[in-house]
Design an enzyme around this catalytic site. Structure first.
Site, PDB file in Angstrom:
ATOM      1  N   GLY A 204       1.202  -1.408  -0.182  1.00  0.00           N
ATOM      2  CA  GLY A 204      -0.173  -0.697  -0.051  1.00  0.00           C
ATOM      3  C   GLY A 204       0.407   0.918   0.135  1.00  0.00           C
ATOM      4  O   GLY A 204       1.688   1.562   0.942  1.00  0.00           O
TER       5      GLY A 204
ATOM      6  N   ARG B 178       0.851  -5.176  -4.854  1.00  0.00           N
ATOM      7  CA  ARG B 178       1.388  -6.253  -3.919  1.00  0.00           C
ATOM      8  C   ARG B 178       1.694  -7.874  -4.815  1.00  0.00           C
ATOM      9  O   ARG B 178       0.367  -8.090  -6.448  1.00  0.00           O
ATOM     10  CB  ARG B 178       0.002  -6.672  -3.067  1.00  0.00           C
ATOM     11  CG  ARG B 178      -0.465  -5.025  -2.468  1.00  0.00           C
ATOM     12  CD  ARG B 178      -1.336  -5.527  -1.735  1.00  0.00           C
ATOM     13  NE  ARG B 178      -2.527  -4.727  -1.193  1.00  0.00           N
ATOM     14  CZ  ARG B 178      -1.651  -3.847  -0.091  1.00  0.00           C
ATOM     15  NH1 ARG B 178      -0.600  -4.317   0.537  1.00  0.00           N
ATOM     16  NH2 ARG B 178      -2.527  -2.367   0.094  1.00  0.00           N
TER      17      ARG B 178
ATOM     18  N   ASP C 241       4.961  -4.796   6.219  1.00  0.00           N
ATOM     19  CA  ASP C 241       4.714  -6.220   6.697  1.00  0.00           C
ATOM     20  C   ASP C 241       4.887  -6.722   5.637  1.00  0.00           C
ATOM     21  O   ASP C 241       6.555  -8.069   5.082  1.00  0.00           O
ATOM     22  CB  ASP C 241       3.739  -5.938   7.486  1.00  0.00           C
ATOM     23  CG  ASP C 241       4.135  -7.097   8.482  1.00  0.00           C
ATOM     24  OD1 ASP C 241       4.794  -6.255   9.307  1.00  0.00           O
ATOM     25  OD2 ASP C 241       2.962  -8.435   9.160  1.00  0.00           O
TER      26      ASP C 241
ATOM     27  N   THR D 124       4.114   3.323   5.459  1.00  0.00           N
ATOM     28  CA  THR D 124       2.566   2.427   5.405  1.00  0.00           C
ATOM     29  C   THR D 124       2.179   3.648   6.598  1.00  0.00           C
ATOM     30  O   THR D 124       2.663   3.861   7.618  1.00  0.00           O
ATOM     31  CB  THR D 124       3.304   0.673   5.756  1.00  0.00           C
ATOM     32  OG1 THR D 124       1.485   0.590   6.507  1.00  0.00           O
ATOM     33  CG2 THR D 124       3.610   0.794   7.364  1.00  0.00           C
TER      34      THR D 124
ATOM     35  N   ASP E 262      -0.936   2.120   8.257  1.00  0.00           N
ATOM     36  CA  ASP E 262      -1.070   1.466   9.396  1.00  0.00           C
ATOM     37  C   ASP E 262       0.618   1.719  10.748  1.00  0.00           C
ATOM     38  O   ASP E 262      -0.324   1.541  12.029  1.00  0.00           O
ATOM     39  CB  ASP E 262      -1.115   0.508   8.983  1.00  0.00           C
ATOM     40  CG  ASP E 262      -1.556  -0.295   8.133  1.00  0.00           C
ATOM     41  OD1 ASP E 262      -2.300   0.282   6.997  1.00  0.00           O
ATOM     42  OD2 ASP E 262      -1.974  -1.574   7.902  1.00  0.00           O
TER      43      ASP E 262
ATOM     44  N   ASP F  65       1.794  -0.410  11.841  1.00  0.00           N
ATOM     45  CA  ASP F  65       2.232  -1.459  12.550  1.00  0.00           C
ATOM     46  C   ASP F  65       2.996  -1.973  12.914  1.00  0.00           C
ATOM     47  O   ASP F  65       3.571  -3.566  12.359  1.00  0.00           O
ATOM     48  CB  ASP F  65       1.311  -2.394  12.158  1.00  0.00           C
ATOM     49  CG  ASP F  65       1.613  -2.452  10.600  1.00  0.00           C
ATOM     50  OD1 ASP F  65       2.257  -1.860   9.700  1.00  0.00           O
ATOM     51  OD2 ASP F  65       0.941  -3.662  10.012  1.00  0.00           O
TER      52      ASP F  65
ATOM     53  N   ARG G  97      -5.605  -1.981   8.478  1.00  0.00           N
ATOM     54  CA  ARG G  97      -5.884  -3.761   8.831  1.00  0.00           C
ATOM     55  C   ARG G  97      -6.497  -4.192  10.114  1.00  0.00           C
ATOM     56  O   ARG G  97      -7.885  -3.513  10.744  1.00  0.00           O
ATOM     57  CB  ARG G  97      -4.553  -3.892   8.214  1.00  0.00           C
ATOM     58  CG  ARG G  97      -5.064  -5.247   7.783  1.00  0.00           C
ATOM     59  CD  ARG G  97      -4.307  -5.989   6.144  1.00  0.00           C
ATOM     60  NE  ARG G  97      -3.687  -4.771   5.447  1.00  0.00           N
ATOM     61  CZ  ARG G  97      -3.452  -5.373   4.310  1.00  0.00           C
ATOM     62  NH1 ARG G  97      -3.726  -6.497   3.320  1.00  0.00           N
ATOM     63  NH2 ARG G  97      -2.388  -4.162   3.434  1.00  0.00           N
TER      64      ARG G  97
HETATM   65  O1  F6P Z   1      -1.641  -1.423   4.609  1.00  0.00           O
HETATM   66  C1  F6P Z   1      -2.126  -0.499   4.877  1.00  0.00           C
HETATM   67  C2  F6P Z   1      -3.705  -0.519   4.228  1.00  0.00           C
HETATM   68  O2  F6P Z   1      -4.275   0.769   3.349  1.00  0.00           O
HETATM   69  C3  F6P Z   1      -3.705  -0.463   5.084  1.00  0.00           C
HETATM   70  O3  F6P Z   1      -4.611   0.526   6.043  1.00  0.00           O
HETATM   71  C4  F6P Z   1      -5.622  -0.932   4.229  1.00  0.00           C
HETATM   72  O4  F6P Z   1      -6.312  -2.607   5.169  1.00  0.00           O
HETATM   73  C5  F6P Z   1      -5.146  -2.270   2.934  1.00  0.00           C
HETATM   74  O5  F6P Z   1      -3.262  -0.888   2.903  1.00  0.00           O
HETATM   75  C6  F6P Z   1      -5.915  -1.843   1.750  1.00  0.00           C
HETATM   76  O6  F6P Z   1      -5.012  -2.787   0.688  1.00  0.00           O
HETATM   77  P1  F6P Z   1      -5.825  -2.417  -0.763  1.00  0.00           P
HETATM   78  O7  F6P Z   1      -5.644  -0.993  -1.469  1.00  0.00           O
HETATM   79  O8  F6P Z   1      -5.213  -3.248  -1.565  1.00  0.00           O
HETATM   80  O9  F6P Z   1      -7.303  -2.193  -1.103  1.00  0.00           O
END
Ligand code: F6P
Length: 327
Positions: free
Chosen positions: A15, A76, A107, A130, A132, A134, A176
């Site tokens: 992300g 990803r 992560d 990120t 998050d 985390d 997340r």
């Molecule tokens: O890890 C970053 C994040 O923004 C999370 O907070 C969220 O759950 C996820 O990515 C959403 O991912 P995507 O953009 O692939 O839907």
């Protein structure tokens, strides 16, 4: 002393997060300053596999420090999870004469990096990028502060309409399975409660908290909810609240991907710049397979394995602070 690094590859993966461009700029300029060539890899690990690689000069990173997103694009990549995918990626590294990698992500990015480095003996340094927050081993990740500010800006606006219509709002934020964004945005926006995956909250407890507020001076309430299967998300909670307490006029707002965009805050630009320079310093010092973090305003080196595996705890004291301030 490790090998002499002559050329690094740099990528962003997972992300995107505001401040990634500031990190790209810092890595590029710090490397060139130290006589190291820089090759930009596009679309994360996917670009390493498909060979989307371009040499960067200092001007390639001009005028990007203030931009959200990542000029390198992100992805990803499922193929990098396979041994064949990583073998192709390695062959491209050799072809491009890249001796070390700087990877910017979260992560998943670090999990791939660790495996790749073990299999092919490549020095890798990670920068925590990120929203998050985390990752274990750093007080803040690049992008977290900007996302937090975006959230409170949105919550302030929702508060206006919540108050006009005397409603109870459940506002879902990203993160997340981590409650950092929810807990700290709740504190900063004066919300009644934060529902986070790290701590179970029963609907009855929540109702008690909200009804206390309504009985006293308040005519509206805001509850921030982490997106997660554990919390049930804002929709799940709202549904339960509507069923069990139909007296409330409940609304849901899911902030979604606006949280990932926008110009990075000063704080995110500063930590990204410091971490980028530290990544090049670390590689020149022979360090490998570490994440750069900042703890108590000092640069630290955290083994990738620790950054991924160890859980970064939310500060549970903040829940108490939130409760005190929401009476
Ligand atoms: O890890 C970053 C994040 O923004 C999370 O907070 C969220 O759950 C996820 O990515 C959403 O991912 P995507 O953009 O692939 O839907």
């Amino acid at each position: 002393m490790g090998q002499v690094i002559k050329c690094i590859g740099m990528l962003t993966s997972g992300g995107d997060a505001p401040g990634m461009n500031a990190a790209i700029r810092a890595v590029t300029r710090a490397a060139i300053f130290n006589g190291i060539r820089v090759k930009a890899i596009y679309r994360g690990y996917r670009g390493l596999i498909t060979g989307e690689i371009k040499e960067f000069q200092t001007e390639n990173v001009s005028n990007i420090i203030q931009q959200g997103g990542t000029i390198l694009k992100s992805a990803r990549c499922m193929e990098f999870k396979t041994p064949e995918g990583r073998q192709t990626a390695y062959e491209n590294l050799v072809k491009e004469e890249i001796d070390a990698l700087v990877v910017i992500g979260g992560d998943g990015t670090f999990t791939g990096a660790r495996l790749f480095s073990q299999e092919f003996n490549i020095p890798i340094v990670g920068l925590p990028g990120t929203i998050d927050n985390d990752l274990y081993g750093t007080d803040s990740t690049i992008g977290y502060d900007t996302a937090l500010n975006t959230i409170i800006d949105a919550v302030d606006k929702i508060r206006d309409t919540a108050s006009s219509h005397e409603r109870l709002f459940f506002i879902e934020v990203m993160g997340r399975d981590a409650g950092f964004l929810a807990l700290n945005s709740a504190l900063a926006s004066g919300a009644e409660a934060a529902i986070i995956p790290e701590r179970e909250t029963k609907v009855d407890q929540l109702e008690e908290l909200i009804s206390n507020g309504f009985r006293k001076s308040k005519n509206s309430s805001i509850v921030i909810v982490s997106e997660s299967n554990i919390t049930g998300g804002a929709n799940g909670l709202a549904e339960r609240m509507r069923n069990e307490h139909p007296e409330y006029d409940v609304r849901v707002s899911i902030l979604g991907h606006i949280q990932r965009g926008g110009s990075p805050t000063a704080y995110d630009r500063i930590i990204a710049s410091r971490m980028g320079v530290a990544a090049i310093d670390a590689l020149m010092d022979g360090l490998r397979n570490i994440m750069i973090g900042i703890v108590n305003n000092e640069i630290v080196h955290v083994p990738l394995s620790k950054a991924i595996k160890d859980d970064k705890p939310v500060n549970e004291n903040l829940i108490g602070v939130l409760q005190i301030l929401s009476i």
